[in-house]
Every structure is written in structure tokens, then in C-alpha cells.
Design a protein around this motif. Structure first.
Motif, short mmCIF file in Angstrom:
data_model
loop_
_atom_site.label_atom_id
_atom_site.label_comp_id
_atom_site.label_asym_id
_atom_site.label_seq_id
_atom_site.Cartn_x
_atom_site.Cartn_y
_atom_site.Cartn_z
N TYR A 258 0.83 -1.20 0.00
CA TYR A 258 0.00 0.00 0.00
C TYR A 258 0.88 1.25 0.00
N GLY A 259 1.94 1.26 0.80
CA GLY A 259 2.84 2.40 0.81
C GLY A 259 3.52 2.62 -0.52
N ILE A 260 3.82 1.53 -1.22
CA ILE A 260 4.45 1.62 -2.53
C ILE A 260 3.52 2.25 -3.56
N VAL A 261 2.22 1.97 -3.45
CA VAL A 261 1.24 2.59 -4.36
C VAL A 261 1.44 4.10 -4.38
N TRP A 262 1.65 4.68 -3.21
CA TRP A 262 1.87 6.12 -3.09
C TRP A 262 3.32 6.49 -3.39
N GLY A 263 4.25 5.69 -2.86
CA GLY A 263 5.65 6.05 -2.97
C GLY A 263 6.12 6.18 -4.40
N ALA A 264 5.73 5.25 -5.26
CA ALA A 264 6.17 5.31 -6.66
C ALA A 264 5.77 6.63 -7.32
N LEU A 265 4.64 7.19 -6.88
CA LEU A 265 4.21 8.47 -7.43
C LEU A 265 5.20 9.58 -7.09
N GLY A 266 5.90 9.47 -5.96
CA GLY A 266 6.87 10.48 -5.59
C GLY A 266 8.02 10.52 -6.58
N ALA A 267 8.54 9.34 -6.95
CA ALA A 267 9.61 9.28 -7.95
C ALA A 267 9.11 9.82 -9.29
N ALA A 268 7.86 9.50 -9.63
CA ALA A 268 7.28 9.99 -10.88
C ALA A 268 7.13 11.50 -10.86
N ARG A 269 6.60 12.04 -9.77
CA ARG A 269 6.40 13.50 -9.69
C ARG A 269 7.72 14.25 -9.79
N SER A 270 8.72 13.78 -9.06
CA SER A 270 10.03 14.42 -9.10
C SER A 270 10.59 14.44 -10.51
N SER A 271 10.51 13.30 -11.20
CA SER A 271 11.06 13.21 -12.56
C SER A 271 10.27 14.07 -13.54
N LEU A 272 8.95 14.06 -13.42
CA LEU A 272 8.11 14.86 -14.30
C LEU A 272 8.40 16.35 -14.13
N GLU A 273 8.51 16.81 -12.90
CA GLU A 273 8.72 18.23 -12.66
C GLU A 273 10.11 18.67 -13.12
N VAL A 274 11.12 17.85 -12.91
CA VAL A 274 12.46 18.16 -13.42
C VAL A 274 12.44 18.26 -14.94
N ALA A 275 11.76 17.31 -15.58
CA ALA A 275 11.69 17.34 -17.05
C ALA A 275 10.93 18.56 -17.55
N ARG A 276 9.87 18.93 -16.87
CA ARG A 276 9.08 20.10 -17.28
C ARG A 276 9.92 21.38 -17.20
N ARG A 277 10.60 21.55 -16.08
CA ARG A 277 11.42 22.76 -15.93
C ARG A 277 12.59 22.76 -16.90
N TYR A 278 13.18 21.61 -17.10
CA TYR A 278 14.30 21.50 -18.03
C TYR A 278 13.87 21.85 -19.45
N ALA A 279 12.69 21.36 -19.85
CA ALA A 279 12.20 21.63 -21.21
C ALA A 279 11.95 23.12 -21.42
N ILE A 280 11.54 23.81 -20.38
CA ILE A 280 11.29 25.25 -20.50
C ILE A 280 12.60 26.01 -20.62
N ASP A 281 13.64 25.56 -19.94
CA ASP A 281 14.91 26.28 -19.90
C ASP A 281 15.86 25.89 -21.03
N ARG A 282 15.73 24.70 -21.55
CA ARG A 282 16.67 24.18 -22.55
C ARG A 282 16.34 24.76 -23.93
N ILE A 283 17.30 25.46 -24.52
CA ILE A 283 17.10 26.08 -25.84
C ILE A 283 17.78 25.25 -26.90
N GLN A 284 17.04 24.91 -27.92
CA GLN A 284 17.58 24.24 -29.11
C GLN A 284 16.88 24.81 -30.34
N PHE A 285 17.63 25.00 -31.41
CA PHE A 285 17.08 25.57 -32.63
C PHE A 285 16.40 26.92 -32.37
N GLY A 286 16.96 27.64 -31.37
CA GLY A 286 16.50 28.99 -31.13
C GLY A 286 15.24 29.10 -30.28
N ARG A 287 14.77 28.02 -29.69
CA ARG A 287 13.57 28.11 -28.86
C ARG A 287 13.61 27.02 -27.79
#
Length: 398
Positions: A258-287
Motif C-alpha cells: 500500500y505504501g508503494i502505491v503512493w511512494g512510486a508516485l513520488g519518484a514519478a512526480r520528481s522526474s516529471l517536474e524536473v523534465a518540465r522545468r528542463y524543457a522550458i529552460d533548454r534552448i535548441q534551434f532557437g527556442r
């Protein structure tokens, strides 16, 4: 009914596009925020270093901090435990695993396996002796079920306990045991003439040792060991009196799952938020790469799977708080949320490109950790067959 123009409502936050926060009570948010703030102070600045080193050098100090926070056995009542709800415990697991799966494993093994076994199946003397110290993080526990040749079929365990006068003598091996190398107490399951029984084993008992398993590429910020029992002699009072047969260890595993049901979401949230911020900051082909359709599709797909997993976790949490949660339903949550969380970390890694394999970012650490989470507390195959049996009425385990 008064009509409200949806466009007049505040725009959703990009970190919570579905408004999931509104599902939680004020108390639940307070627990979540307290755990997050504590982890940001005692673990987040150091976790990548601990993972790379393959150890937590101040594990006793950290465990005491977690005890002071109240997350060790937090869903249990009495004996110094916090007595919080299942949903509050789940939210704590999410925040712990958002920092690292190894920390959530430490808390899960301590509270949902070792402490729960004593709390649910133990004698009053066992509870009084161990639970207050474990809740405070002064004593650390582990849970010995899996063996070198026995994983998904615990009924075939080879560890045995035999009577010798008024004592019990245990012989056998357990494998892949979290917390084992520094544990003060081990809950060990063994076959006896009267079936499988559980024993509370102080780790300083002669004949007991717990060599650490090295060279792991996953859960590196979590100590894993083998339990070696060579003629370990215990008094009759060491047996868990209320646990008979596989029902004992399986009930504990259900708590941890039961704890894992929730815990796995923490790893997912952390990775998703890092990727979202990275995509906004990372410039390629001028954008920013966030402006490209394929990147937005990845982010949208990851967000959808996280939202669905969170809704499932909240639903299961509410059922558990109402004493309405079946083991099969926990299997549904573990199967879905770990599998989808792992896919989220893999997709997030592609957004970060080569930077995705660096420990400067948490994504590859979460991905490696979830490979273990996918397997322990029931493999994908086992939980698939649990659901399959529920759907068809036919057992396909044998």
C-alpha cells in the motif's frame, strides 16, 4: 444551481493541472508539507551523494530524525506511534520517495513490515519492548521472508525453526533484506512442525549475522543484506503468538505494498517536474524544447499517467481508512503505479537527453530505484495474476 463560468476560475497550476490538491483535507496537507520540509533539510541536499557512495553515513542520525518526525509506524496506534490515517501515511510515502526510494524503503520496512508484524501479531511484551523504540527511530528493524532460492513462493521457504526444550533454534538464509546490515531487530519467518511461524530476533543473538549485499545499481541509498541464521537459539517468548501460516507475512506485505502505491508516485512526480522545468529552460534551434510538439506530448502523457495514478492512490487510501481495502485492490495499485512511474522516469530521461544520466538530476536515480520497486513486494507477474484471478475466477499461479 448557480452557474459559474469555468473561464472565470483561476487557471490550474502547471504542477497540478488536474487540481489534485483539492482532494486532500487540511490535516493531510499539513502532514505532507511537514514531511517535505523535513526531507528538504535532512536528506535532499545529500541524497545524490549517498546514492553514488552506496551508503548513508549517518543512518542512525537520519532514522532518529524520521522518528522525531513521526513517520515510523505512523499509521499504527499506541506504543509511541503517531496513529495517523492511511492516506496521511501514503502522502508521507510519496514525499519520501520523491527524495529517494531508499528512504521510503527504510520507512516502509520499519513501519509496515517489522513494526506492523509485532503490532498486529505480537505479544504485549514484544510490543512494549520494541515498538516505542522503533517508533522513535532508536531501534531499527528488518523483515526476513525472501530467501536465495525462494521469492514469489514463500510457502516453499527452507528456513526452519525446531523446538529444543523450551527454546526454538533457527537455521536458514534470507536474501535481499532491506535495513539488514544495521538492524537491531529482525522479524524472521520460518517453517516449523506446526506450519510457518514468525520470530522476533535481536540481531546480537549468537549465530545471527547480516552481511551487506554490495555492487547494487539500484536502491543504493538503502542498505540491503542477507540474514544468516546458524543455530540461532531463541526463547519461546520470541515467537509471534498470533501469526500462523502464510497469513502472517502476507498481511505485512500488503501493508508495505500500500505504501508503494503512493511512494512510486513520488519518484514519478520528481522526474516529471524536473523534465518540465528542463524543457522550458533548454534552448535548441532557437527556442525552448518545451515549444516542440513531441516534447509537449511527452509531458502531457507523463502528466496524465501521474494524475491517474494519484487518483487511484487516493481512492485506495480512502478505502483503507474506511477498512474497505482488499489485498487484490492493493495489487491493482502496486501494479499500475509502479509500472507507470517507471515509464514516466524513462520518458523524463529522454527530455533531459545526456543530462538525464547524470546524478546532477534525480531522474536516472529514480529510474534505477524503480527497477527494484517493480520487483519487490510482489513482481509485475504476481500482481497481474492476482488481478487475472479476480477477473476470471481462475488461478494461474501454478
Amino acid at each position: 444551481m448557480t452557474h459559474i463560468d469555468p473561464m472565470s476560475l483561476p487557471a490550474p497550476e502547471p504542477t497540478d493541472p488536474a487540481g489534485l490538491d483539492s482532494l486532500l483535507t487540511a490535516d493531510e496537507k499539513a502532514v505532507r508539507d511537514a514531511v517535505r520540509q523535513a526531507l528538504d533539510r535532512v536528506a535532499e541536499p545529500y541524497i545524490a551523494e549517498w546514492f553514488e557512495a552506496g551508503e548513508i553515513p549517518n543512518i542512525r542520525e537520519l532514522t532518529k530524525e524520521l522518528g522525531d518526525l513521526g513517520v515510523l509506524g505512523m499509521h499504527l496506534e499506541g506504543y509511541g506511534c503517531a496513529g495517523m490515517s492511511a492516506t496521511e501515511y501514503g502522502l508521507a510515502c510519496l514525499e519520501l520517495e520523491a527524495t529517494d526510494s531508499g528512504l521510503r524503503s527504510l520507512v516502509s520496512v520499519q513501519g509496515s513490515l517489522a513494526m506492523f508484524a509485532i503490532w498486529h501479531w505480537g505479544s504485549e511484551e514484544q510490543k512494549q519492548e520494541w515498538l516505542p523504540r522503533m517508533a522513535a527511530g532508536v531501534a531499527i528493524g528488518c523483515f526476513g521472508l525472501t530467501e536465495p532460492d525462494v521469492g514469489s513462493d514463500p510457502g516453499s521457504m527452507k528456513t526452519v525453526a525446531r523446538r529444543d526444550g523450551d527454546d526454538w533454534v533457527l537455521d536458514g538464509r534470507k536474501m535481499w533484506i532491506s535495513n539488514a546490515p544495521y538492524a537491531d531487530i529482525a522479524v524472521v519467518w520460518a517453517g516449523t512442525a506446526e506450519g510457518i511461524r514468525g520470530f522476533v530476533v535481536p540481531t546480537d543473538t549468537p549465530g545471527f549475522s547480516a552481511p551487506e549485499i554490495k555492487h547494487k545499481m539500484s536502491l543504493r541509498a538503502s542498505a540491503t543484506g542477507e540474514l544468516v541464521l546458524d543455530g540461532v537459539r531463541l526463547p519461546a517468548s520470541a515467537m509471534l503468538p498470533e501469526a500462523r501460516g502464510l497469513k502472517g507475512p502476507l498481511a505485512c506485505l500488503n501493508e508495505a505494498r500500500y505504501g508503494i502505491v503512493w511512494g512510486a508516485l513520488g519518484a514519478a512526480r520528481s522526474s516529471l517536474e524536473v523534465a518540465r522545468r528542463y524543457a522550458i529552460d533548454r534552448i535548441q534551434f532557437g527556442r525552448p524544447i518545451a515549444a516542440f510538439q513531441l516534447t509537449q506530448q511527452k509531458l502531457a502523457d507523463m502528466s496524465l499517467e501521474y494524475i491517474k495514478g494519484y487518483l487511484l492512490a487516493v481512492h485506495l487510501g480512502r478505502r483503507k481508512d474506511a477498512s474497505r481495502l482488499r489485498p487484490e485492490q492493493v495489487s491493482i495499485g502496486k501494479l499500475n503505479n509502479v509500472r507507470e512511474a517507471l515509464e514516466i522516469t524513462r520518458t523524463a530521461r529522454t527530455i533531459l537527453g545526456a543530462n538525464g544520466i547524470s546524478l546532477e538530476y534525480p531522474v536516472i536515480r529514480h529510474q534505477n530505484n524503480l527497477e527494484s520497486v517493480l520487483t519487490y513486494e510482489g513482481t509485475v507477474e504476481m500482481h497481474t495474476l492476482v488481478l487475472g484471478q479476480l477477473l476470471t475466477g481462475e488461478s494461474a499461479f501454478r
